[in-house]
Design a protein around this motif. Structure first.
Motif, PDB file in Angstrom:
ATOM      1  N   LEU A 392      24.438  77.097  62.014  1.00 20.28           N
ATOM      2  CA  LEU A 392      23.954  76.357  63.177  1.00 20.28           C
ATOM      3  C   LEU A 392      23.263  75.067  62.757  1.00 20.28           C
ATOM      4  CD1 LEU A 392      23.592  76.189  66.196  1.00 20.28           C
ATOM      5  CD2 LEU A 392      21.552  77.623  65.989  1.00 20.28           C
ATOM      6  N   ALA A 393      22.477  75.123  61.682  1.00 23.91           N
ATOM      7  CA  ALA A 393      21.827  73.913  61.181  1.00 23.91           C
ATOM      8  C   ALA A 393      22.856  72.878  60.743  1.00 23.91           C
ATOM      9  CB  ALA A 393      20.900  74.263  60.018  1.00 23.91           C
ATOM     10  N   ALA A 394      23.928  73.337  60.078  1.00 24.58           N
ATOM     11  CA  ALA A 394      24.978  72.417  59.642  1.00 24.58           C
ATOM     12  C   ALA A 394      25.702  71.803  60.840  1.00 24.58           C
ATOM     13  CB  ALA A 394      25.967  73.145  58.744  1.00 24.58           C
ATOM     14  N   LEU A 395      25.875  72.569  61.917  1.00 28.83           N
ATOM     15  CA  LEU A 395      26.516  72.041  63.122  1.00 28.83           C
ATOM     16  C   LEU A 395      25.666  70.947  63.754  1.00 28.83           C
ATOM     17  CD1 LEU A 395      27.802  75.321  64.802  1.00 28.83           C
ATOM     18  CD2 LEU A 395      29.224  73.491  63.870  1.00 28.83           C
ATOM     19  N   ILE A 396      24.359  71.219  63.919  1.00 26.49           N
ATOM     20  CA  ILE A 396      23.488  70.256  64.586  1.00 26.49           C
ATOM     21  C   ILE A 396      23.374  68.968  63.779  1.00 26.49           C
ATOM     22  CG2 ILE A 396      21.118  69.858  65.377  1.00 26.49           C
ATOM     23  CD1 ILE A 396      20.916  72.833  65.948  1.00 26.49           C
ATOM     24  N   SER A 397      23.378  69.078  62.446  1.00 24.72           N
ATOM     25  CA  SER A 397      23.274  67.890  61.597  1.00 24.72           C
ATOM     26  C   SER A 397      24.626  67.266  61.287  1.00 24.72           C
ATOM     27  CB  SER A 397      22.579  68.254  60.287  1.00 24.72           C
ATOM     28  OG  SER A 397      23.301  69.255  59.605  1.00 24.72           O
ATOM     29  N   ARG A 398      25.696  67.796  61.858  1.00 25.29           N
ATOM     30  CA  ARG A 398      27.070  67.289  61.700  1.00 25.29           C
ATOM     31  C   ARG A 398      27.552  67.358  60.252  1.00 25.29           C
ATOM     32  NH1 ARG A 398      28.936  61.527  64.145  1.00 25.29           N
ATOM     33  NH2 ARG A 398      28.474  60.847  62.030  1.00 25.29           N
ATOM     34  N   GLN A 399      27.031  68.322  59.523  1.00 30.00           N
ATOM     35  CA  GLN A 399      27.586  68.608  58.214  1.00 30.00           C
ATOM     36  C   GLN A 399      28.787  69.544  58.312  1.00 30.00           C
ATOM     37  OE1 GLN A 399      23.755  69.990  56.451  1.00 30.00           O
ATOM     38  NE2 GLN A 399      24.211  68.502  54.849  1.00 30.00           N
ATOM     39  N   LEU A 400      28.971  70.109  59.482  1.00 33.23           N
ATOM     40  CA  LEU A 400      30.057  71.047  59.724  1.00 33.23           C
ATOM     41  C   LEU A 400      30.595  70.805  61.124  1.00 33.23           C
ATOM     42  CD1 LEU A 400      31.576  73.594  58.648  1.00 33.23           C
ATOM     43  CD2 LEU A 400      29.841  74.954  59.818  1.00 33.23           C
ATOM     44  N   ALA A 401      31.915  70.787  61.243  1.00 32.00           N
ATOM     45  CA  ALA A 401      32.542  70.604  62.553  1.00 32.00           C
ATOM     46  C   ALA A 401      32.844  71.970  63.164  1.00 32.00           C
ATOM     47  CB  ALA A 401      33.835  69.797  62.415  1.00 32.00           C
ATOM     48  N   PRO A 402      32.608  72.152  64.463  1.00 32.57           N
ATOM     49  CA  PRO A 402      32.883  73.451  65.088  1.00 32.57           C
ATOM     50  C   PRO A 402      34.369  73.726  65.162  1.00 32.57           C
ATOM     51  CG  PRO A 402      32.276  71.831  66.746  1.00 32.57           C
ATOM     52  CD  PRO A 402      32.059  71.181  65.421  1.00 32.57           C
ATOM     53  N   SER A 403      34.733  75.004  65.030  1.00 35.38           N
ATOM     54  CA  SER A 403      36.134  75.384  65.182  1.00 35.38           C
ATOM     55  C   SER A 403      36.557  75.296  66.646  1.00 35.38           C
ATOM     56  CB  SER A 403      36.360  76.806  64.667  1.00 35.38           C
ATOM     57  OG  SER A 403      35.942  76.939  63.327  1.00 35.38           O
ATOM     58  N   GLN A 404      35.649  75.612  67.546  1.00 36.16           N
ATOM     59  CA  GLN A 404      35.875  75.513  68.982  1.00 36.16           C
ATOM     60  C   GLN A 404      34.575  75.071  69.636  1.00 36.16           C
ATOM     61  OE1 GLN A 404      37.254  79.277  70.441  1.00 36.16           O
ATOM     62  NE2 GLN A 404      39.242  79.178  69.410  1.00 36.16           N
ATOM     63  N   GLY A 405      34.708  74.547  70.850  1.00 34.17           N
ATOM     64  CA  GLY A 405      33.536  74.164  71.607  1.00 34.17           C
ATOM     65  C   GLY A 405      33.107  72.736  71.331  1.00 34.17           C
ATOM     66  N   HIS A 406      32.008  72.349  71.976  1.00 41.55           N
ATOM     67  CA  HIS A 406      31.517  70.977  71.884  1.00 41.55           C
ATOM     68  C   HIS A 406      30.017  70.978  71.657  1.00 41.55           C
ATOM     69  CE1 HIS A 406      35.410  69.552  73.334  1.00 41.55           C
ATOM     70  NE2 HIS A 406      35.335  70.483  74.272  1.00 41.55           N
ATOM     71  N   ILE A 407      29.560  69.956  70.929  1.00 40.99           N
ATOM     72  CA  ILE A 407      28.134  69.721  70.728  1.00 40.99           C
ATOM     73  C   ILE A 407      27.831  68.324  71.262  1.00 40.99           C
ATOM     74  CG2 ILE A 407      26.246  69.603  69.058  1.00 40.99           C
ATOM     75  CD1 ILE A 407      27.893  71.333  67.206  1.00 40.99           C
ATOM     76  N   MET A 408      26.891  68.254  72.203  1.00 40.35           N
ATOM     77  CA  MET A 408      26.538  66.982  72.839  1.00 40.35           C
ATOM     78  C   MET A 408      25.095  66.645  72.493  1.00 40.35           C
ATOM     79  SD  MET A 408      29.427  66.505  74.438  1.00 40.35           S
ATOM     80  CE  MET A 408      29.093  65.169  75.600  1.00 40.35           C
ATOM     81  N   LEU A 409      24.849  65.407  72.157  1.00 42.49           N
ATOM     82  CA  LEU A 409      23.499  64.912  71.904  1.00 42.49           C
ATOM     83  C   LEU A 409      23.275  63.687  72.776  1.00 42.49           C
ATOM     84  CD1 LEU A 409      20.833  64.906  70.373  1.00 42.49           C
ATOM     85  CD2 LEU A 409      21.936  63.589  68.550  1.00 42.49           C
ATOM     86  N   GLY A 410      22.353  63.816  73.721  1.00 48.08           N
ATOM     87  CA  GLY A 410      22.112  62.708  74.630  1.00 48.08           C
ATOM     88  C   GLY A 410      23.303  62.391  75.509  1.00 48.08           C
ATOM     89  N   GLY A 411      24.111  63.403  75.825  1.00 45.80           N
ATOM     90  CA  GLY A 411      25.273  63.198  76.671  1.00 45.80           C
ATOM     91  C   GLY A 411      26.485  62.660  75.948  1.00 45.80           C
ATOM     92  N   ILE A 412      26.406  62.478  74.649  1.00 47.55           N
ATOM     93  CA  ILE A 412      27.510  61.944  73.851  1.00 47.55           C
ATOM     94  C   ILE A 412      27.933  63.017  72.854  1.00 47.55           C
ATOM     95  CG2 ILE A 412      28.235  60.146  72.232  1.00 47.55           C
ATOM     96  CD1 ILE A 412      26.160  58.321  73.434  1.00 47.55           C
ATOM     97  N   ASN A 413      29.245  63.178  72.712  1.00 45.62           N
ATOM     98  CA  ASN A 413      29.754  64.137  71.732  1.00 45.62           C
ATOM     99  C   ASN A 413      29.198  63.805  70.354  1.00 45.62           C
ATOM    100  OD1 ASN A 413      31.487  65.605  69.855  1.00 45.62           O
ATOM    101  ND2 ASN A 413      32.795  65.979  71.629  1.00 45.62           N
ATOM    102  N   LEU A 414      28.711  64.828  69.656  1.00 47.89           N
ATOM    103  CA  LEU A 414      28.088  64.589  68.357  1.00 47.89           C
ATOM    104  C   LEU A 414      29.042  63.903  67.384  1.00 47.89           C
ATOM    105  CD1 LEU A 414      25.325  65.256  67.036  1.00 47.89           C
ATOM    106  CD2 LEU A 414      26.426  67.233  65.990  1.00 47.89           C
ATOM    107  N   ALA A 415      30.331  64.177  67.513  1.00 49.94           N
ATOM    108  CA  ALA A 415      31.315  63.557  66.623  1.00 49.94           C
ATOM    109  C   ALA A 415      31.458  62.069  66.871  1.00 49.94           C
ATOM    110  CB  ALA A 415      32.673  64.238  66.780  1.00 49.94           C
ATOM    111  N   ASP A 416      31.014  61.572  68.032  1.00 47.81           N
ATOM    112  CA  ASP A 416      31.166  60.162  68.375  1.00 47.81           C
ATOM    113  C   ASP A 416      29.937  59.328  68.031  1.00 47.81           C
ATOM    114  OD1 ASP A 416      33.695  60.627  69.372  1.00 47.81           O
ATOM    115  OD2 ASP A 416      32.984  61.024  71.409  1.00 47.81           O
ATOM    116  N   TRP A 417      28.899  59.963  67.535  1.00 48.05           N
ATOM    117  CA  TRP A 417      27.701  59.213  67.165  1.00 48.05           C
ATOM    118  C   TRP A 417      27.948  58.448  65.868  1.00 48.05           C
ATOM    119  CZ3 TRP A 417      22.423  58.885  68.778  1.00 48.05           C
ATOM    120  CH2 TRP A 417      22.160  59.475  69.999  1.00 48.05           C
ATOM    121  N   PRO A 418      27.595  57.156  65.814  1.00 41.05           N
ATOM    122  CA  PRO A 418      27.667  56.428  64.538  1.00 41.05           C
ATOM    123  C   PRO A 418      26.760  57.093  63.504  1.00 41.05           C
ATOM    124  CG  PRO A 418      27.348  54.915  66.377  1.00 41.05           C
ATOM    125  CD  PRO A 418      27.156  56.292  66.926  1.00 41.05           C
TER     126      PRO A 418
END
Length: 590
Positions: A392-418
């Motif tokens: 879970l820590a790796a997911l929140i810090s974007r060290q790991l990509a989820p196999s399914q589902g989405h993680i949003m930070l501030g309404g933006i997909n975590l994968a789209d954050w610079p």
């Protein structure tokens, strides 16, 4: 896929990396060419001048009037001699500096890849294996430009220029010389590479295995001796070493064969040129001095071709190192830059049906986990080892990509954050202390480079380290030693907590217990953090067996985690972690 195609595919990423410094590479190759042309000119003019001087002396001895201009050829000889020495020195300095810059670029690139790997991926290999990637494998790539690209390209250009020069005086000699040298160039590059490809590529893997086995034996000597496994381990080590020595002997024979063929090639080309030039002199087409000058120029090709056999015999080692680094680079997680500007205020974290399945695992590490963390909230997560806290820590810090589902930070997909914007908001404090061999201040500013000394002292005060730091001989200028060996382990753990209070990051993921005094001090919000704006996620290991336990609390005392109860810091009482989990959306998270 053919071997040739495979080689190109393997080296393509590293050729692209070299392309980023193409101006320096081109200039380095030009200096190398000038050095070779100076050597060629020195031999050619020297041969012409010595022959012309001898012929003039014979004519004068025979009573025939003759004269010879000595200043121009003498000046040319001195010019070529000095220019060859100077350009050789400059070429060595400049090209090695370029290679060191390239290696620094590659190590930085690979370190960036390693820093993105989660703990599960890193645990698949020993620390010595990862270190071997950053050192030995990248060092092997230094031959890509310095031995495998620039020298054969310069040699090929020199062959064309020499053949054209000889053809001006004796066209037939120039044509045959070009054909012979080009065929020889092909063998010394492609032929030698094909001979040594398998053995040299195998050599890289055997060398890594030898290093790993040796370290294993040294580190586990007591265990191997206790369980009677030392003899078996030594036999395996001997087998690896014997294979390594066998490959080295084979590669040595291949390189010696290439050197012999190169010497024979230049000697044969020189004799052929001399014979054809002598026929031209006999026919009156050229002078005697020119007849000697042409084969002397061909002798200079020893300098151009001499380094090729050994370099290309070991091409497989470069290919093997590049292939292993490609496997590491393939683990890099790429993210889109995003077209929407990150929000400045709202930092709500949302996990929507997130699942993580590691390759080869029978069960998911996380299964349809969903929860929301609003601005100002802190979330305490407890669980036994292997329950998914690190994932879970790796997911929140974007060290790991989820196999399914989405993680949003501030309404933006975590994968789209610079990347830069995300690192300004998300930070991870792990169980491992990482300190650099530098001053205290330099290590503190890793988290917040713009921090002045006053802010550093304030952050030290926040984590009860100010008095200790003031007691050091040089204060903030004290060096910590490699890995922080100058500090006690407890101080290193508190030091990492300081980095987060200093940086005032938006998210904090914590996975190791603080000393009791520091925990008591931070029972409320850490100084400098704004309730309702900053967020924290706490990960605590506990002994009790059960599902993932979640509770939104203002703080948690680590010492109480083992009891299976979470206490509110404001004294509102205890809540059973199991009862709370039964009433949250995360009930069946794991």
């Amino acid at each position: 896929m053919t071997t040739h195609d495979s080689l190109i595919v393997t080296l393509r990423p590293w050729l692209a990396a070299l392309n980023r410094r193409r101006k320096r590479l081109w200039l380095g190759a030009l200096i190398m060419l000038l050095t070779l042309l100076s050597a060629l000119g020195l031999l050619a003019v020297s041969g012409w001048f010595i022959t012309a001087t001898g012929i003039t002396g014979l004519l004068l001895a025979a009573g025939i009037a003759a004269s010879l201009e000595v200043y121009v050829p003498g000046g040319a000889i001195r010019f070529f001699a000095v220019s060859r020495t100077v350009t050789r020195y400059i070429e060595r300095i400049y090209n090695h500096d370029t290679v060191l810059r390239l290696l620094a670029d590659l190590r930085t690139q690979m370190f960036g890849v390693l820093s993105q790997l989660d703990g599960h991926s890193l645990a698949k290999r020993r620390a010595s294996d990862w270190l071997n990637r950053l050192t030995a494998d990248i060092d092997t790539l230094d031959s890509l430009y310095l031995r495998l690209m620039a020298p054969p390209a310069v040699a090929l250009l020199a062959i064309l220029l020499l053949s054209a020069g000889v053809a001006i005086f004796v066209p037939q000699a120039g044509l045959l010389l070009g054909v012979v040298l080009l065929l020889g160039w092909l063998w010394l590059t492609l032929g030698q590479a094909r001979l040594g490809m398998a053995a040299s590529e195998r050599h890289v893997h055997q060398l890594e295995a030898l290093r790993s086995r040796t370290i294993e034996q040294l580190q586990g000597l007591a265990e191997l001796e206790a369980y009677s496994g030392l003899d078996d381990h030594r036999r395996k080590l001997d087998a690896i070493e014997q294979q390594l020595q066998q490959d080295q002997r084979q590669l040595g024979r291949f390189a010696a064969l290439g050197n012999a063929l190169q010497a024979w090639l230049v000697s044969a080309a020189t004799l052929m040129t001399l014979w054809l030039a002598a026929l031209a002199w006999q026919a009156g087409s050229i002078s005697g001095a020119v007849m000697v000058m042409l084969p002397m120029a061909v002798l200079a090709m020893n300098e151009a071709l001499g380094a090729l056999p050994a370099a290309f015999t070991w091409l497989g080692a470069t290919k093997g190192a590049a292939a292993r680094l490609n496997q590491l680079d393939a683990k890099r997680m790429t993210y889109s830059a995003g077209t929407t500007a990150p929000p400045q205020d709202a930092k709500t974290l949302l996990l929507d049906a997130v699942s993580v399945v590691y390759p080869g695992a029978l069960q998911p590490a996380l299964d349809t986990l969903s929860f929301t963390l609003a601005p100002g909230e802190r979330l305490a997560i407890t669980g036994n080892s292997g329950s998914g806290k690190s994932t879970l820590a790796a997911l929140i810090s974007r060290q790991l990509a989820p196999s399914q589902g989405h993680i949003m930070l501030g309404g933006i997909n975590l994968a789209d954050w610079p990347e830069h914007e995300l690192r300004q908001r998300v930070a991870v404090l792990t169980q491992h202390s990482e300190l650099f061999d530098d001053s205290l201040a330099a290590n503190l500013r890793v988290a917040y480079p713009e921090a002045d000394d006053d802010l550093l002292w304030q952050a030290l005060e926040n984590v009860d380290l100010a008095d200790w730091a003031k007691s050091l001989p040089k204060g903030l200028r004290t060096r910590v030693g490699e890995g922080g060996v100058s500090f006690p382990a407890a101080r290193r753990a508190e030091w990492h907590w300081h980095a987060f209070t200093c940086a005032t990051r938006i998210w904090c993921c914590w996975m190791s217990p603080l000393p009791a005094s520091t925990a008591q001090r931070h029972s409320g919000w850490p100084p400098g953090w704004t309730p309702g704006y900053n967020n924290a996620v706490w990960f605590i290991w506990c002994i009790s067996v059960g599902t993932l336990r979640l509770n939104r609390v203002r703080a948690i005392y680590p010492a109480l985690a083992n009891s299976g109860h979470l206490h509110h810091a404001d004294g509102s009482g205890a809540t059973s972690a199991k009862e709370h989990c039964d009433n949250t959306p995360c009930q069946n998270a794991l």
